[in-house]
Design a protein around this motif. Structure first.
Motif, PDB file in Angstrom:
ATOM      1  N   MET A   1       0.851  -1.201   0.000  1.00 58.53           N
ATOM      2  CA  MET A   1       0.000   0.000   0.000  1.00 58.53           C
ATOM      3  C   MET A   1       0.883   1.246   0.000  1.00 58.53           C
ATOM      4  O   MET A   1       1.870   1.335   0.710  1.00 58.53           O
ATOM      5  N   MET A   2       0.490   2.168  -0.807  1.00 60.48           N
ATOM      6  CA  MET A   2       1.241   3.417  -0.921  1.00 60.48           C
ATOM      7  C   MET A   2       0.890   4.304   0.267  1.00 60.48           C
ATOM      8  O   MET A   2      -0.278   4.515   0.574  1.00 60.48           O
ATOM      9  N   ARG A   5       2.266   9.847   2.477  1.00 60.16           N
ATOM     10  CA  ARG A   5       3.369  10.729   2.097  1.00 60.16           C
ATOM     11  C   ARG A   5       3.757  10.512   0.641  1.00 60.16           C
ATOM     12  O   ARG A   5       4.017  11.451  -0.095  1.00 60.16           O
ATOM     13  N   GLU A   6       3.764   9.224   0.245  1.00 62.95           N
ATOM     14  CA  GLU A   6       4.107   8.891  -1.139  1.00 62.95           C
ATOM     15  C   GLU A   6       3.073   9.489  -2.093  1.00 62.95           C
ATOM     16  O   GLU A   6       3.415  10.057  -3.124  1.00 62.95           O
ATOM     17  N   ARG A 322       1.708   2.854 -14.190  1.00 65.63           N
ATOM     18  CA  ARG A 322       1.641   2.710 -12.731  1.00 65.63           C
ATOM     19  C   ARG A 322       0.846   1.462 -12.351  1.00 65.63           C
ATOM     20  O   ARG A 322       1.201   0.728 -11.440  1.00 65.63           O
ATOM     21  N   LEU A 325       2.794  -1.646 -12.963  1.00 62.36           N
ATOM     22  CA  LEU A 325       3.849  -1.834 -11.965  1.00 62.36           C
ATOM     23  C   LEU A 325       3.281  -2.158 -10.592  1.00 62.36           C
ATOM     24  O   LEU A 325       4.033  -2.306  -9.640  1.00 62.36           O
ATOM     25  N   GLY A 326       1.960  -2.219 -10.484  1.00 62.28           N
ATOM     26  CA  GLY A 326       1.386  -2.671  -9.222  1.00 62.28           C
ATOM     27  C   GLY A 326       0.508  -1.678  -8.501  1.00 62.28           C
ATOM     28  O   GLY A 326       0.125  -1.912  -7.359  1.00 62.28           O
ATOM     29  N   ALA A 327       0.176  -0.538  -9.151  1.00 62.38           N
ATOM     30  CA  ALA A 327      -0.727   0.407  -8.503  1.00 62.38           C
ATOM     31  C   ALA A 327      -2.136  -0.162  -8.538  1.00 62.38           C
ATOM     32  O   ALA A 327      -2.629  -0.528  -9.598  1.00 62.38           O
TER      33      ALA A 327
ATOM     34  N   GLU B 123      12.491   3.065  -9.001  1.00 65.36           N
ATOM     35  CA  GLU B 123      11.879   2.887  -7.677  1.00 65.36           C
ATOM     36  C   GLU B 123      10.382   2.626  -7.716  1.00 65.36           C
ATOM     37  O   GLU B 123       9.812   2.084  -6.767  1.00 65.36           O
ATOM     38  N   LEU B 124       9.720   3.051  -8.814  1.00 60.79           N
ATOM     39  CA  LEU B 124       8.251   3.030  -8.842  1.00 60.79           C
ATOM     40  C   LEU B 124       7.600   1.723  -8.357  1.00 60.79           C
ATOM     41  O   LEU B 124       6.708   1.762  -7.506  1.00 60.79           O
ATOM     42  N   PRO B 125       8.017   0.556  -8.888  1.00 68.81           N
ATOM     43  CA  PRO B 125       7.346  -0.675  -8.434  1.00 68.81           C
ATOM     44  C   PRO B 125       7.509  -0.888  -6.931  1.00 68.81           C
ATOM     45  O   PRO B 125       6.614  -1.413  -6.272  1.00 68.81           O
ATOM     46  N   VAL B 127       7.635   1.484  -4.729  1.00 68.75           N
ATOM     47  CA  VAL B 127       6.702   2.392  -4.058  1.00 68.75           C
ATOM     48  C   VAL B 127       5.386   1.665  -3.834  1.00 68.75           C
ATOM     49  O   VAL B 127       4.826   1.670  -2.745  1.00 68.75           O
ATOM     50  N   TYR B 128       4.921   0.981  -4.911  1.00 66.83           N
ATOM     51  CA  TYR B 128       3.631   0.292  -4.784  1.00 66.83           C
ATOM     52  C   TYR B 128       3.759  -0.988  -3.965  1.00 66.83           C
ATOM     53  O   TYR B 128       2.768  -1.515  -3.482  1.00 66.83           O
ATOM     54  N   LEU B 131       7.629  -0.387   0.040  1.00 65.27           N
ATOM     55  CA  LEU B 131       8.968  -0.356   0.629  1.00 65.27           C
ATOM     56  C   LEU B 131       9.297   1.064   1.093  1.00 65.27           C
ATOM     57  O   LEU B 131       8.857   2.029   0.493  1.00 65.27           O
ATOM     58  N   PRO B 133      11.496   4.526   1.704  1.00 65.69           N
ATOM     59  CA  PRO B 133      12.316   5.262   0.736  1.00 65.69           C
ATOM     60  C   PRO B 133      13.792   4.871   0.738  1.00 65.69           C
ATOM     61  O   PRO B 133      14.415   4.797  -0.322  1.00 65.69           O
ATOM     62  N   ARG B 136      14.278   1.497  -0.867  1.00 67.13           N
ATOM     63  CA  ARG B 136      13.937   1.656  -2.275  1.00 67.13           C
ATOM     64  C   ARG B 136      15.120   2.183  -3.053  1.00 67.13           C
ATOM     65  O   ARG B 136      15.496   1.664  -4.096  1.00 67.13           O
TER      66      ARG B 136
END
Lengths: 411, 276
Positions: A1-2, A5-6, A322, A325-327, B123-125, B127-128, B131, B133, B136
């Motif tokens: 989960m994002m 902050r992200e 996105r 990539l897993g969003a 880093e994008l994958p 992020v989802y 992980l 920062p 990452r």
């Protein structure tokens, strides 16, 4: 989960990437919020002004005018057209036995007169009245004294000047002790009124006050020597205005030998009614202006939606990537909602800054005061953020619903 | 290159569950009269560590297969197991998590985000994946180092050549340590030198024990793999090592439908993964 902050970071990145587009979006909200703040401020300012003006006329005031406001049959004249009020009426009303809730009574006759002193001439309303007038009207004497009961009894030729009259007739001098000529009679000036400014309708500094008896005999020609234009009544307190009204009404009906109250040949108007009328007018106006401002805010919100939809379309490939990539749909939804929220918030804050700036400048350009209220400002920012969020829901859910394969095909 | 027979053994030498297990797969677009059947009963098994290329002309269901293998789309019927897990009927959110965990995508158009630096793109994958920062950044830099771009990590895509951009995309595919690297026409937008380089990286990953599925319409690209699956009109029409699939000119279809399982000990042809 994002994390939040992200999400926030991704949204700020996206907003910063499309700087000019974001700015235009913000502009719509900004103008709407600023308009709301200014109109609400103007409305509250003018309301405060009206309230102050009306209360400067005197507190707990009731005004008795000759004639009827209910007359429609053509038998009686309109309000103030008949001279049915007399000094005797005033004397009766001043009786503390019959009218215990009336604390002060001042009959008034008024006429515009030409006047002169030395080489100066001027024209101003001359008010003939009795000593209680000063207290009822909440006026002050800055020099000399006001008329006394003795002045009234013996119809002395004395006058009290308003500051403007004094400035015209005796520029740069103290008028007390001087003599002025009104309509061919000489009056000695015994006092100077403190400045009271303008009420809603009259300039209270452009007046001359003389004893009522003097006015009746020397100035108000032709008319019966005892009729008066108005009788001002002061109720004992805010709470006794209604009782004072009843007492005055009953007394005058009796004095005029009228048995059916609807046939009264006089009208009693409480000051509160004046206040209510005046504030309701300014409230209506404020409401109208705020409505227009709210519409502009709505248009700003639709602008946010529009730009967000464009943004979603333009960023289809990004959304697809996105997602690949897993969003999750939820993550995409949150990102676009956050963007919309930030745009709304930025518009709100900048709108408040503009609104405050304008409300500091507007009073200097016009005579309209602008009242800034902290709750309104906080409310405006919250509303702006809410608008961003609300109008962001549709574009954001569209982005979230995009199938990743359609989105990746985007370019 | 004796390790190039990964069918019998996984990285640790034990026989493992197939990475990809597809049976009776069908995908239909549209309904009624307008229905188009893009995949018509396809079976495919890919073992861990295989380097497989799916070769098919455009319009043959190649993209559809890639989407389904990549969990970007779901089959109309049939079964798809990814790393032993049935993913045929998952919802969008679950598919997103599966993609994040098991699949490393490499696309023809690179699909890097223009406003992010190379390292942020990589880093994008992560992020989802949730992980933090610091981790990452460490992993993204490591992935960029593996493709030789550590010195370019703060460059934006527009400041990189096409080959470099695709290497960033490859680093992004690697960074999650995925079960399958799925490349869709990865050399489609590259010149021949960059193409060779990119294909070389896939060979490297294969030798390191990774499962690579390469989808292409070009025989020259397809034959770098150790196993080639030919597809036409939504079904598999050939399956085997490239030297059996490309007989003679190397561009014509051999005709023979070969065994479904790649044969033991099949060596890739000289052209495969030969970019040392």
């Amino acid at each position: 989960m994002m994390s939040l902050r992200e999400t926030l970071r991704a949204s700020i990145e996206a907003i910063a990437t499309h700087r000019s587009r974001s700015l235009l979006t913000v502009l719509g909200i900004l103008i709407g919020i600023a308009a709301v703040i200014i109109t609400v401020g103007l409305g509250e300012g003018s309301q405060a002004k009206v309230t102050a003006a009306v209360s400067s006329l005197g507190s707990n005031l009731l005004v008795v005018s000759p004639g009827s406001s209910t007359g429609t049959g053509g038998v009686r004249g309109g309000l103030g057209s008949a001279s049915t009020l007399t000094l005797a009426d005033a004397t009766a009303l001043a009786s503390h036995l019959d009218a215990p809730d009336i604390s002060a009574v001042a009959p008034v006759v008024q006429k515009n007169e030409a006047m002169s002193a030395g080489g100066n001439t001027w024209s101003a309303p001359v008010i003939g009245t009795t000593p209680p007038y000063l207290g009822i009207r909440s006026r002050q004497i800055s020099f000399g004294s006001f008329i006394t009961s003795a002045d009234v009894t013996s119809a002395n030729e004395v006058a009290i000047l308003g500051t403007e009259v004094s400035a015209e007739l005796f520029p740069g001098q103290n008028p007390v002790g001087q003599t002025i000529n009104i309509n061919g009679s000489s009056f000695s000036v015994i006092g100077l009124l403190a400045s009271a400014g303008s009420s809603a309708t009259t300039n209270q500094d452009d007046q001359v006050i003389v004893p009522i008896t003097t006015a009746q005999s020397l100035l108000v020609g032709g008319r019966s020597g005892t009729s008066v234009d108005q009788i001002l009544l002061q109720a004992k307190s805010q709470n006794s205005i209604s009782a004072a009204y009843q007492e005055a009404n009953a007394l005058l009906l009796q004095a005029h030998q009228i048995t059916t109250p609807s046939a009264a040949d006089f009208t009693i108007t409480p000051e509160t009614q004046l206040l209510t009328t005046a504030t309701s007018v300014s409230k209506t106006l404020t409401f109208l202006l705020t409505g227009i401002a709210a519409v502009s805010l709505l248009v700003g919100g639709i602008g946010v939606m529009n730009i967000m939809l464009v943004s979603v379309t333009e960023r289809i490939a990004e959304i697809g990537l996105r997602k690949a990539l897993g969003a999750t749909p939820r993550a995409i939804l949150r990102q676009f909602l956050t963007e919309a929220l930030l745009l709304g918030l930025a518009g709100g804050i900048l709108g408040v800054v503009l609104g405050i700036g304008a409300s500091l400048i507007v009073p200097k350009l016009t005579s309209n005061p602008v009242a800034l209220s902290v709750p309104a400002i906080i409310g405006a920012v919250v509303v702006a953020a809410g608008i961003g969020l609300t109008f962001g829901v549709y574009p954001a859910s569209r982005a979230a619903r995009l199938a990743p394969i359609d989105a990746l095909r985007g370019d | 290159m004796s390790q190039d027979s990964p069918v019998e053994q996984g990285r640790d030498g034990r026989r493992t569950v197939p990475v990809i297990e597809i049976s009776e797969l069908r995908k239909t677009y549209g309904t009624g009269e307008a229905a188009v059947e893009a995949i018509r009963g396809l079976d495919l098994v890919v073992e861990e560590g295989e380097f497989l290329s799916v070769m098919a002309p455009s319009g043959s269901g190649k993209s559809t297969l890639m989407h389904i293998i990549g969990c970007l789309d779901t089959p109309t019927s049939g079964r798809y197991r990814l790393a032993g897990r049935d993913v045929s009927n998952l919802d969008e959110a679950e598919l997103a998590r599966i993609r994040n965990r098991y699949i490393g995508f490499v696309f023809q158009q690179f699909h890097l985000l223009r406003h992010l630096t190379a390292v942020s793109n990589v880093e994008l994958p992560l992020v989802y994946a949730g992980l933090n920062p610091t981790d990452r950044r460490v992993r993204a830099i490591e992935a960029l180092r593996r493709v030789g771009l550590a010195d370019r990590m703060h460059h934006r895509p527009t400041q990189l050549s096409g080959g470099q951009q695709q290497r960033v995309a490859i680093a992004r595919a690697l960074v999650t340590d995925p079960t399958v690297i799925l490349a869709d026409e990865p050399t489609g937008n590259l010149d021949s030198a960059s193409s060779e380089e990119v294909l070389g990286w896939f060979g490297e990953f294969h030798r390191a024990g990774r499962t690579v599925v390469l989808i292409t319409h070009e025989p020259d690209v397809a034959k770098v793999a150790s196993r080639v699956v030919r597809m036409r009109d939504g079904v598999v029409v050939g399956d085997g090592p490239p030297e059996l699939i490309f007989v003679g000119t190397g561009t014509t279809f051999a005709g023979a439908t070969l065994t479904e399982q790649p044969q033991d000990g099949s060596e890739p042809s000289g052209g495969s993964a030969g970019h040392r």
